[in-house]
Write an enzyme that holds these catalytic residues in place. Structure first.
Site, PDB file in Angstrom:
ATOM      1  N   HIS A 267      17.493  73.019 -45.627  1.00  0.00           N
ATOM      2  CA  HIS A 267      18.673  72.300 -45.145  1.00  0.00           C
ATOM      3  C   HIS A 267      19.523  73.206 -44.251  1.00  0.00           C
ATOM      4  CE1 HIS A 267      21.964  69.247 -45.608  1.00  0.00           C
ATOM      5  NE2 HIS A 267      22.712  70.301 -45.359  1.00  0.00           N
ATOM      6  N   GLU A 268      19.840  74.378 -44.767  1.00  0.00           N
ATOM      7  CA  GLU A 268      20.698  75.286 -43.994  1.00  0.00           C
ATOM      8  C   GLU A 268      19.963  75.806 -42.761  1.00  0.00           C
ATOM      9  OE1 GLU A 268      23.734  75.065 -44.728  1.00  0.00           O
ATOM     10  OE2 GLU A 268      23.418  74.152 -46.697  1.00  0.00           O
ATOM     11  N   HIS A 271      20.668  73.420 -40.055  1.00  0.00           N
ATOM     12  CA  HIS A 271      21.983  73.661 -39.447  1.00  0.00           C
ATOM     13  C   HIS A 271      21.910  74.878 -38.518  1.00  0.00           C
ATOM     14  CE1 HIS A 271      24.472  70.726 -41.478  1.00  0.00           C
ATOM     15  NE2 HIS A 271      24.163  71.163 -42.680  1.00  0.00           N
ATOM     16  N   GLU A 298      24.618  67.385 -39.495  1.00  0.00           N
ATOM     17  CA  GLU A 298      23.920  67.015 -40.725  1.00  0.00           C
ATOM     18  C   GLU A 298      22.571  66.335 -40.416  1.00  0.00           C
ATOM     19  OE1 GLU A 298      25.007  68.210 -43.434  1.00  0.00           O
ATOM     20  OE2 GLU A 298      24.087  67.075 -45.067  1.00  0.00           O
TER      21      GLU A 298
END
Ligand code: CO
Length: 504
Positions: A267-268, A271, A298
């Site tokens: 997820h990160e 980003h 997101e």
């Protein structure tokens, strides 16, 4: 001064502001990852000095003068040019920052800092009554803030705009309702499904140091540049773009769950790839060197976490790799086993632990309640009742205590009204972009099976990252996919995936 000179002066000034903000980012990262607890008061003083300096520099009336001189100049003729974008977006922020009276900013900062403290206590005791007077204050101040900004339609629009520039409730509410209408029965069906994956596979023992090796290997294969970034440990995973050549991400490890660190890291990484894909050499410190909105940010993280990381193709490549690393835990695990386990769906109380299918229901519930609160249709005292009633309707289970219900999130105590919808916007955009990428690169999923994810990374860079704030989120979506925001691509993706896994 010529327009060009005026523009150069403006850019020089906003780059200084951004330099100050990036110093703040370094301090903040250090605070969250490394700082000993006793350093906290001094760090707060450092942070508040820098925040004050940045605010003062940015709201200098000189900036306002430069902006009004540039308004309508030949530099703004082509609205997609670098200059026009930088002028437009700086103007937007300048208006926002100067519209809030200083006393209101200070009052909000004081009240939310106390409210946050009281919320921590209230959540610990699971006692909403303890938090209620503080939430009442925060709601009242948020309304004042919305009034100061000004809005069309309802006050919520003014706050939503802070996180998702240009978006209004009207743009999203129908899409969100359509999504809820299809998600609630899907989740109910999954709950009753005769076929269920074995989730205990991911709850075996996964040594922390091995998880770290695996996570870094995955992040690097997605395109995370370890020469321009770091992966550290923090209680709450997050990404911090400190400046050109320095993007940091964090994760957390649980030796009895493989999912948390792996998907937190993916997820990160999503980003971070956005931050790394922006051309900071050229545009750093200006709006062209910034991301568009929280929703688009997101969409990047959720795409790598879910559409990629929870796909079968990802595991075609990575299961054999993982088996060599976690020999004991994965020795009897097949591709279908792991694919099912990482896509296990079950209604649960806590948003941050929710699976991909139920996650958006958590968001929709919060979006509906905060809108009602700001419209004055819902009293703060009635929040727990309204929460629990809706929760039962959407998830099919009763909330046992407020700590597992309306007291679970930090957002309201911090005054972040209007933030929640950006999570669901991210999920919706991510499904739309991923579909389009597949259309334009028909062999993309085949590439995943070979461990090659850079094709998708390049596609995202070209279509999204390198444009900085050139387009608004909905315009970008239209430009890339030819369509406006819709619940259908996300639902189609879920029907297909869960149909296969749960036999429904
Ligand atoms: Co995120």
């Amino acid at each position: 001064m010529s327009s060009r000179e005026t523009y150069d002066e403006l850019i020089k000034r906003i780059k200084e502001v951004s330099l100050i903000s990036s110093c703040y980012a370094v301090l903040d990262y250090d605070k969250q990852c490394f700082m000993p607890p006793k350093g906290s008061p001094y760090r707060a003083a450092q942070a508040s000095l820098l925040a004050g300096l940045a605010h003062e520099k940015f709201t200098d009336p000189k900036i306002g003068e430069l902006l009004s001189q540039l308004e309508g100049s030949e530099l703004t003729k082509d609205p997609e040019s670098v200059e026009a974008v930088n002028i437009r977006e700086t103007h937007r922020l300048y208006d926002k920052e100067t519209k809030l009276p200083r006393e209101l900013v200070e009052e909000i900062s004081k009240v939310t800092s106390l409210a946050h403290h009281e919320w921590v206590q209230a959540r610990k005791e699971s006692n909403f009554k303890h938090f209620q007077p503080w939430l009442e204050k925060v709601v009242a101040l948020s309304l004042k803030k919305a009034e100061a900004y000004g809005y069309t339609g309802e006050p919520y629009n003014a706050l939503l705009d802070n996180y998702e520039p240009g978006a209004t409730v009207d743009d999203i509410v129908t899409v969100f309702e359509n999504l809820r209408r299809e998600l609630v029965p899907l989740v109910a069906k999954i709950k009753e499904a005769p076929k269920k994956p074995d989730v205990t596979i991911i709850e075996r023992t996964y040594k922390t140091d091995l998880q770290q090796i695996f996570g870094e290997m995955v992040a690097a294969s997605l395109g995370f540049d370890f020469e321009a970034g770091r992966l550290d440990i923090a209680a709450h995973p997050f990404t911090n773009g400190l400046g050109p050549g320095d993007t940091r991400i964090t994760t957390r490890y649980n030796p009895h769950r493989m999912n948390d660190a792996l998907y937190g890291t993916m997820h990160e990484t999503g980003h971070a790839l956005y931050e790394m894909g922006i051309d900071r050499e050229k545009y750093g410190g200006t709006p062209m060197g910034e991301s568009i909105s929280l929703g688009i940010h997101e969409s990047q993280s959720r795409m790598w976490e879910n559409q990629v990381g929870r796909s079968k193709e990802f595991w075609v490549y990575y299961l054999p790799v993982a088996k060599r690393i976690f020999r004991e835990a994965l020795k009897d695990v097949s591709l279908d086993d792991i694919y099912g386990a990482v896509n296990y769906v079950t209604p649960s109380y806590i948003r941050v632990e929710a699976d991909e299918a139920t996650y958006n229901l958590h968001i929709l519930l919060r979006f509906e309640l905060e809108r009602e609160l700001l419209k004055g249709n819902l009293k703060v005292a009635d929040v727990p009742g309204a929460w629990n009633e809706r929760f039962k309707k959407y998830f099919g289970i009763e909330v046992d205590k407020d700590a597992n219900g309306c007291l679970q999130d930090v957002h309201w105590s911090s005054g972040y009204f209007g933030y929640f919808p950006t999570y669901t916007l991210g999920n919706l955009y991510s499904a739309m972009f991923f579909n389009q990428a597949k259309k334009e690169m028909p062999d993309m999923l085949e590439q995943f099976k070979q461990g090659n994810f850079l094709g998708l990374r390049e596609w995202l860079r070209e279509k999204i990252h390198k444009h900085g704030q050139r387009y608004r989120a909905n315009d970008l979506c239209k430009k890339i996919t030819g369509q406006t925001l819709s619940h259908q691509p996300l639902m189609a993706y879920m029907y297909k995936k869960y149909g296969e896994i749960y036999g429904i």
